[in-house]
Design an enzyme around this catalytic site. Structure first.
Site, short mmCIF file in Angstrom:
data_model
loop_
_atom_site.label_atom_id
_atom_site.label_comp_id
_atom_site.label_asym_id
_atom_site.label_seq_id
_atom_site.Cartn_x
_atom_site.Cartn_y
_atom_site.Cartn_z
N HIS A 137 -4.31 -6.98 -7.92
CA HIS A 137 -3.39 -6.06 -7.24
C HIS A 137 -4.01 -5.39 -6.01
CE1 HIS A 137 0.05 -2.97 -7.98
NE2 HIS A 137 -0.32 -2.93 -6.71
N GLY A 151 9.48 0.23 0.66
CA GLY A 151 10.19 -0.71 1.51
C GLY A 151 10.24 -0.40 2.98
N GLU A 164 5.08 2.68 -6.71
CA GLU A 164 3.83 2.98 -7.43
C GLU A 164 3.67 4.48 -7.67
OE1 GLU A 164 2.12 0.79 -8.71
OE2 GLU A 164 2.33 -1.07 -7.55
N GLY A 175 0.81 -1.21 0.00
CA GLY A 175 0.00 0.00 0.00
C GLY A 175 0.85 1.26 0.00
#
Length: 215
Positions: free
Chosen positions: A158, A45, A77, A27
Protein backbone atom coordinates in the site's frame (compact mmCIF):
# COMPACT_ATOMS: atom_id res chain seq x y z
CA UNK A 1 -13.37 27.32 9.57
CA UNK A 2 -9.68 26.84 10.50
CA UNK A 3 -8.56 28.42 7.23
CA UNK A 4 -4.86 28.64 8.09
CA UNK A 5 -4.72 24.88 8.68
CA UNK A 6 -6.48 24.25 5.38
CA UNK A 7 -3.86 26.35 3.62
CA UNK A 8 -1.11 24.33 5.31
CA UNK A 9 -2.60 21.01 4.20
CA UNK A 10 -2.90 22.14 0.58
CA UNK A 11 0.70 23.41 0.62
CA UNK A 12 2.06 20.16 2.06
CA UNK A 13 -0.01 17.96 -0.26
CA UNK A 14 1.38 19.83 -3.29
CA UNK A 15 4.91 19.58 -1.91
CA UNK A 16 4.48 15.82 -1.48
CA UNK A 17 3.65 15.43 -5.14
CA UNK A 18 6.50 17.72 -6.20
CA UNK A 19 8.89 15.59 -4.11
CA UNK A 20 7.62 12.48 -5.91
CA UNK A 21 6.10 10.96 -2.78
CA UNK A 22 2.67 10.46 -4.33
CA UNK A 23 1.12 10.90 -7.75
CA UNK A 24 -2.27 11.68 -9.27
CA UNK A 25 -4.93 11.27 -6.54
CA UNK A 26 -2.99 8.89 -4.28
CA UNK A 27 -1.97 9.81 -0.75
CA UNK A 28 -3.70 11.87 1.94
CA UNK A 29 -2.77 14.36 4.65
CA UNK A 30 -4.40 15.62 7.82
CA UNK A 31 -3.98 17.98 10.76
CA UNK A 32 -5.65 17.86 14.17
CA UNK A 33 -6.59 21.30 15.47
CA UNK A 34 -5.29 21.53 19.04
CA UNK A 35 -8.09 23.81 20.24
CA UNK A 36 -11.20 22.10 18.85
CA UNK A 37 -9.83 18.58 18.43
CA UNK A 38 -11.25 18.58 14.91
CA UNK A 39 -9.44 16.78 12.10
CA UNK A 40 -8.83 18.51 8.78
CA UNK A 41 -8.10 16.13 5.91
CA UNK A 42 -7.61 16.10 2.16
CA UNK A 43 -10.63 15.02 0.10
CA UNK A 44 -11.30 11.84 -1.82
CA UNK A 45 -10.87 11.85 -5.58
CA UNK A 46 -9.30 15.28 -6.10
CA UNK A 47 -5.78 15.55 -7.53
CA UNK A 48 -3.22 18.01 -6.23
CA UNK A 49 -3.29 20.06 -9.43
CA UNK A 50 -6.87 21.11 -8.62
CA UNK A 51 -6.76 20.94 -4.81
CA UNK A 52 -7.98 24.08 -3.04
CA UNK A 53 -8.65 25.01 0.59
CA UNK A 54 -12.40 24.67 0.09
CA UNK A 55 -11.87 20.97 -0.67
CA UNK A 56 -10.41 20.27 2.78
CA UNK A 57 -12.90 18.46 5.02
CA UNK A 58 -13.36 18.88 8.77
CA UNK A 59 -14.45 16.02 11.04
CA UNK A 60 -14.51 15.11 14.72
CA UNK A 61 -12.91 12.01 16.23
CA UNK A 62 -16.23 10.14 15.97
CA UNK A 63 -16.21 10.50 12.20
CA UNK A 64 -18.93 13.15 12.06
CA UNK A 65 -18.36 15.56 9.17
CA UNK A 66 -18.38 19.09 10.58
CA UNK A 67 -17.64 20.91 7.35
CA UNK A 68 -17.37 19.82 3.71
CA UNK A 69 -18.27 21.37 0.37
CA UNK A 70 -21.29 19.83 -1.33
CA UNK A 71 -20.25 16.71 -3.20
CA UNK A 72 -16.87 16.52 -1.44
CA UNK A 73 -16.00 13.55 0.80
CA UNK A 74 -13.04 13.15 3.18
CA UNK A 75 -10.27 10.82 2.02
CA UNK A 76 -11.36 7.20 2.06
CA UNK A 77 -8.42 6.59 4.43
CA UNK A 78 -9.91 8.93 7.05
CA UNK A 79 -10.46 6.09 9.54
CA UNK A 80 -6.71 5.47 9.63
CA UNK A 81 -6.10 9.12 10.51
CA UNK A 82 -8.80 9.07 13.19
CA UNK A 83 -7.47 5.91 14.83
CA UNK A 84 -3.93 7.31 14.89
CA UNK A 85 -5.13 10.48 16.61
CA UNK A 86 -7.05 8.41 19.14
CA UNK A 87 -3.98 6.45 20.25
CA UNK A 88 -1.35 9.19 19.94
CA UNK A 89 -2.24 12.29 21.97
CA UNK A 90 1.11 13.86 20.98
CA UNK A 91 0.41 13.54 17.25
CA UNK A 92 -1.35 16.35 15.39
CA UNK A 93 -0.41 15.56 11.79
CA UNK A 94 -0.50 12.48 9.55
CA UNK A 95 1.09 11.99 6.14
CA UNK A 96 0.18 8.98 3.98
CA UNK A 97 2.23 8.64 0.79
CA UNK A 98 2.88 6.10 -1.98
CA UNK A 99 6.54 6.81 -2.71
CA UNK A 100 8.33 4.39 -5.04
CA UNK A 101 11.01 2.77 -2.89
CA UNK A 102 9.08 2.70 0.39
CA UNK A 103 6.08 1.18 -1.38
CA UNK A 104 8.33 -1.41 -3.05
CA UNK A 105 9.44 -2.54 0.41
CA UNK A 106 5.79 -2.71 1.48
CA UNK A 107 5.01 -4.92 -1.53
CA UNK A 108 7.99 -7.16 -0.74
CA UNK A 109 6.79 -7.24 2.89
CA UNK A 110 10.31 -6.26 3.95
CA UNK A 111 10.78 -3.80 6.84
CA UNK A 112 13.20 -0.92 6.27
CA UNK A 113 16.12 -1.18 8.67
CA UNK A 114 17.96 1.93 9.95
CA UNK A 115 20.58 1.86 7.22
CA UNK A 116 21.64 5.47 7.78
CA UNK A 117 21.81 7.63 10.89
CA UNK A 118 19.03 9.90 9.59
CA UNK A 119 16.66 7.05 10.47
CA UNK A 120 16.67 8.55 13.96
CA UNK A 121 14.23 11.16 12.65
CA UNK A 122 11.35 8.69 12.47
CA UNK A 123 12.26 6.05 15.05
CA UNK A 124 14.73 3.75 13.28
CA UNK A 125 13.01 0.64 11.97
CA UNK A 126 10.01 0.93 9.67
CA UNK A 127 7.84 -2.12 10.23
CA UNK A 128 4.85 -3.23 8.14
CA UNK A 129 1.18 -3.27 9.08
CA UNK A 130 -0.32 -6.51 7.67
CA UNK A 131 -2.49 -6.15 4.60
CA UNK A 132 -6.07 -5.04 5.12
CA UNK A 133 -8.43 -3.59 2.55
CA UNK A 134 -7.81 0.17 2.13
CA UNK A 135 -10.29 2.41 3.92
CA UNK A 136 -11.39 -0.21 6.44
CA UNK A 137 -11.42 0.03 10.22
CA UNK A 138 -9.28 -3.13 10.29
CA UNK A 139 -6.51 -1.34 8.39
CA UNK A 140 -6.89 1.75 10.57
CA UNK A 141 -6.46 -0.22 13.78
CA UNK A 142 -3.54 -2.24 12.36
CA UNK A 143 -1.65 0.92 11.41
CA UNK A 144 -2.45 2.86 14.58
CA UNK A 145 -1.26 -0.07 16.72
CA UNK A 146 2.07 -0.14 14.89
CA UNK A 147 2.50 3.62 15.31
CA UNK A 148 2.16 3.54 19.09
CA UNK A 149 5.94 3.51 19.54
CA UNK A 150 7.29 4.88 16.28
CA UNK A 151 6.55 7.67 13.82
CA UNK A 152 6.64 5.70 10.56
CA UNK A 153 5.22 2.44 9.28
CA UNK A 154 4.62 0.73 5.97
CA UNK A 155 1.24 -0.64 4.94
CA UNK A 156 1.64 -3.99 3.20
CA UNK A 157 1.15 -3.55 -0.58
CA UNK A 158 0.00 0.00 0.00
CA UNK A 159 2.46 2.71 1.01
CA UNK A 160 3.85 4.66 3.95
CA UNK A 161 2.34 6.55 6.90
CA UNK A 162 4.29 9.00 9.06
CA UNK A 163 3.15 11.10 12.00
CA UNK A 164 4.31 14.17 13.89
CA UNK A 165 3.09 17.16 15.85
CA UNK A 166 3.45 19.24 12.67
CA UNK A 167 2.48 18.39 9.09
CA UNK A 168 5.67 19.77 7.54
CA UNK A 169 7.64 17.50 9.88
CA UNK A 170 5.44 14.50 9.08
CA UNK A 171 6.19 15.09 5.41
CA UNK A 172 9.90 15.42 6.18
CA UNK A 173 9.79 12.02 7.88
CA UNK A 174 8.20 10.58 4.74
CA UNK A 175 11.13 11.97 2.74
CA UNK A 176 13.67 10.51 5.19
CA UNK A 177 12.02 7.08 4.94
CA UNK A 178 11.96 7.21 1.14
CA UNK A 179 15.65 8.15 1.03
CA UNK A 180 16.55 5.35 3.47
CA UNK A 181 14.51 2.88 1.40
CA UNK A 182 16.34 3.86 -1.78
CA UNK A 183 19.77 3.65 -0.12
CA UNK A 184 18.84 0.29 1.41
CA UNK A 185 17.67 -1.08 -1.96
CA UNK A 186 20.77 0.14 -3.79
CA UNK A 187 23.08 -1.27 -1.12
CA UNK A 188 21.37 -4.64 -1.42
CA UNK A 189 21.88 -4.61 -5.18
CA UNK A 190 25.52 -3.56 -4.90
CA UNK A 191 26.21 -6.30 -2.35
CA UNK A 192 24.40 -9.03 -4.30
CA UNK A 193 21.51 -8.86 -1.81
CA UNK A 194 23.69 -9.45 1.23
CA UNK A 195 22.09 -7.57 4.13
CA UNK A 196 24.05 -4.44 5.12
CA UNK A 197 24.73 -3.70 8.76
CA UNK A 198 22.05 -1.58 10.43
CA UNK A 199 22.76 1.37 12.68
CA UNK A 200 22.42 0.20 16.28
CA UNK A 201 19.33 1.73 17.86
CA UNK A 202 21.39 2.53 20.97
CA UNK A 203 23.43 4.88 18.80
CA UNK A 204 20.40 7.12 18.44
CA UNK A 205 20.10 7.55 22.21
CA UNK A 206 23.83 8.19 22.62
CA UNK A 207 24.05 11.05 20.13
CA UNK A 208 24.56 14.58 21.42
CA UNK A 209 25.78 17.85 20.01
CA UNK A 210 29.61 18.14 20.05
CA UNK A 211 30.79 19.35 23.46
CA UNK A 212 33.82 20.91 21.79
CA UNK A 213 31.63 23.68 20.37
CA UNK A 214 31.34 26.53 22.88
CA UNK A 215 28.57 29.09 23.03
Amino acid sequence: MLESLKVKIVEVAIKAENYGLCKEKAGNFSIRDKDTGYILITPSGIGREELKTEHICVLDLDGNVIEAEKGIKPSSEVLMHIEIYKVRANVNAVSHTHSLYATAFSVANKPIIPIVYESVNYGGYVDIAPYERPGTLELAKSVSKLLLDTDACLLERHGLTTVSNDLEDALLKSRYVEEAAEIYYRSLVLNQFKEPKAVDIDEFAEWKYPEEIKF
